[in-house]
Design a protein around this motif. Structure first.
Motif, PDB file in Angstrom:
ATOM      1  N   HIS A   4       0.833  -1.213   0.000  1.00 31.28           N
ATOM      2  CA  HIS A   4       0.000   0.000   0.000  1.00 31.28           C
ATOM      3  C   HIS A   4       0.863   1.258   0.000  1.00 31.28           C
ATOM      4  O   HIS A   4       0.543   2.240  -0.678  1.00 31.28           O
ATOM      5  CB  HIS A   4      -0.968   0.009   1.188  1.00 31.28           C
ATOM      6  N   LEU A  14      -6.384   3.703  -5.133  1.00 30.69           N
ATOM      7  CA  LEU A  14      -7.195   2.585  -5.626  1.00 30.69           C
ATOM      8  C   LEU A  14      -8.667   2.986  -5.653  1.00 30.69           C
ATOM      9  O   LEU A  14      -9.194   3.496  -4.665  1.00 30.69           O
ATOM     10  CB  LEU A  14      -7.007   1.355  -4.742  1.00 30.69           C
ATOM     11  N   GLU A  16     -12.845   2.134  -6.015  1.00 32.91           N
ATOM     12  CA  GLU A  16     -13.735   1.061  -5.578  1.00 32.91           C
ATOM     13  C   GLU A  16     -13.687  -0.021  -6.643  1.00 32.91           C
ATOM     14  O   GLU A  16     -13.710   0.293  -7.841  1.00 32.91           O
ATOM     15  CB  GLU A  16     -15.172   1.571  -5.434  1.00 32.91           C
ATOM     16  N   PRO A  17     -13.634  -1.287  -6.264  1.00 28.32           N
ATOM     17  CA  PRO A  17     -13.610  -2.348  -7.276  1.00 28.32           C
ATOM     18  C   PRO A  17     -14.883  -2.308  -8.125  1.00 28.32           C
ATOM     19  O   PRO A  17     -15.980  -2.099  -7.600  1.00 28.32           O
ATOM     20  CB  PRO A  17     -13.554  -3.640  -6.457  1.00 28.32           C
ATOM     21  N   ASN A  71      -7.222  -1.088 -11.823  1.00 24.90           N
ATOM     22  CA  ASN A  71      -8.477  -1.758 -11.490  1.00 24.90           C
ATOM     23  C   ASN A  71      -8.245  -3.194 -11.012  1.00 24.90           C
ATOM     24  O   ASN A  71      -8.954  -3.673 -10.121  1.00 24.90           O
ATOM     25  CB  ASN A  71      -9.432  -1.706 -12.680  1.00 24.90           C
ATOM     26  N   ALA A  74      -7.279  -2.937  -7.402  1.00 28.28           N
ATOM     27  CA  ALA A  74      -8.465  -2.724  -6.555  1.00 28.28           C
ATOM     28  C   ALA A  74      -9.182  -4.043  -6.291  1.00 28.28           C
ATOM     29  O   ALA A  74      -9.613  -4.312  -5.163  1.00 28.28           O
ATOM     30  CB  ALA A  74      -9.403  -1.705  -7.202  1.00 28.28           C
ATOM     31  N   GLN A  75      -9.304  -4.883  -7.309  1.00 25.16           N
ATOM     32  CA  GLN A  75      -9.957  -6.187  -7.136  1.00 25.16           C
ATOM     33  C   GLN A  75      -9.117  -7.104  -6.260  1.00 25.16           C
ATOM     34  O   GLN A  75      -9.650  -7.814  -5.398  1.00 25.16           O
ATOM     35  CB  GLN A  75     -10.220  -6.849  -8.497  1.00 25.16           C
ATOM     36  N   ASN A  77      -7.033  -6.186  -3.970  1.00 24.42           N
ATOM     37  CA  ASN A  77      -7.154  -5.641  -2.623  1.00 24.42           C
ATOM     38  C   ASN A  77      -8.433  -6.134  -1.955  1.00 24.42           C
ATOM     39  O   ASN A  77      -8.431  -6.523  -0.777  1.00 24.42           O
ATOM     40  CB  ASN A  77      -7.108  -4.111  -2.680  1.00 24.42           C
TER      41      ASN A  77
END
Length: 152
Positions: A4, A14, A16-17, A71, A74-75, A77
């Motif tokens: 991070h 990041l 939102e997914p 992206n 983000a997923q 994570n």
């Protein structure tokens, strides 16, 4: 340095997914691997859409692939409950480029995502991959990338 912290150092926030837009899930965990569904070259500003070599330049396409990488992060994570330090390795990326009839530099486009994975994860970001030119991608986006990730 934590993953991070590395992401922040790179100036990345990041998002939102993305939610699935059809009949699938964003990711599936099987044993120590997470399979991330294809992420599009989308962002809060609408992303990068179009056909590479026609109305999207190779440079814009590489940036589109980088957006796909953000992206994917983000997923990932979300899949590791916010602990990106659990990522052991980026195993494989599958890159798809909405390419015009004369555009052949598909691998160079997908480098936008591949390079990001190495910047974020170091040697653990080095991966196998495929890079494929396609006629159309969902919602008109220029690039889509999926991933297989090993976690602990």
């Amino acid at each position: 340095m934590s993953i991070h912290a590395r992401i922040a150092e790179l100036g990345i926030t990041l998002p939102e997914p993305a939610k699935p837009v059809a009949s699938y899930v964003s990711y599936v965990r099987s044993g120590e691997q997470i399979f991330i569904s294809g992420q599009l070259s989308n962002d809060a500003n609408g992303g990068i859409k179009g056909t590479v070599g026609v109305d999207v330049t190779p440079e814009q396409a590489a940036e589109a692939a980088r957006l796909c990488g953000v992206n994917l992060l983000a997923q990932i994570n979300a899949a590791v409950d916010g602990d990106l330090d659990r990522v052991v390795r980026i195993v494989k990326l599958g890159g798809f480029v909405q390419a015009g009839p004369d555009f052949e530099a598909i691998p160079a486009v997908i480098n936008g995502c591949s390079d990001l994975m190495v910047q974020v994860f170091g040697d653990a970001g080095k991966h196998s991959r495929s890079a494929v030119g396609v006629y159309k991608l969902p919602l008109g986006f220029a690039v889509e990338v999926d991933a297989v990730i090993e976690v602990k």
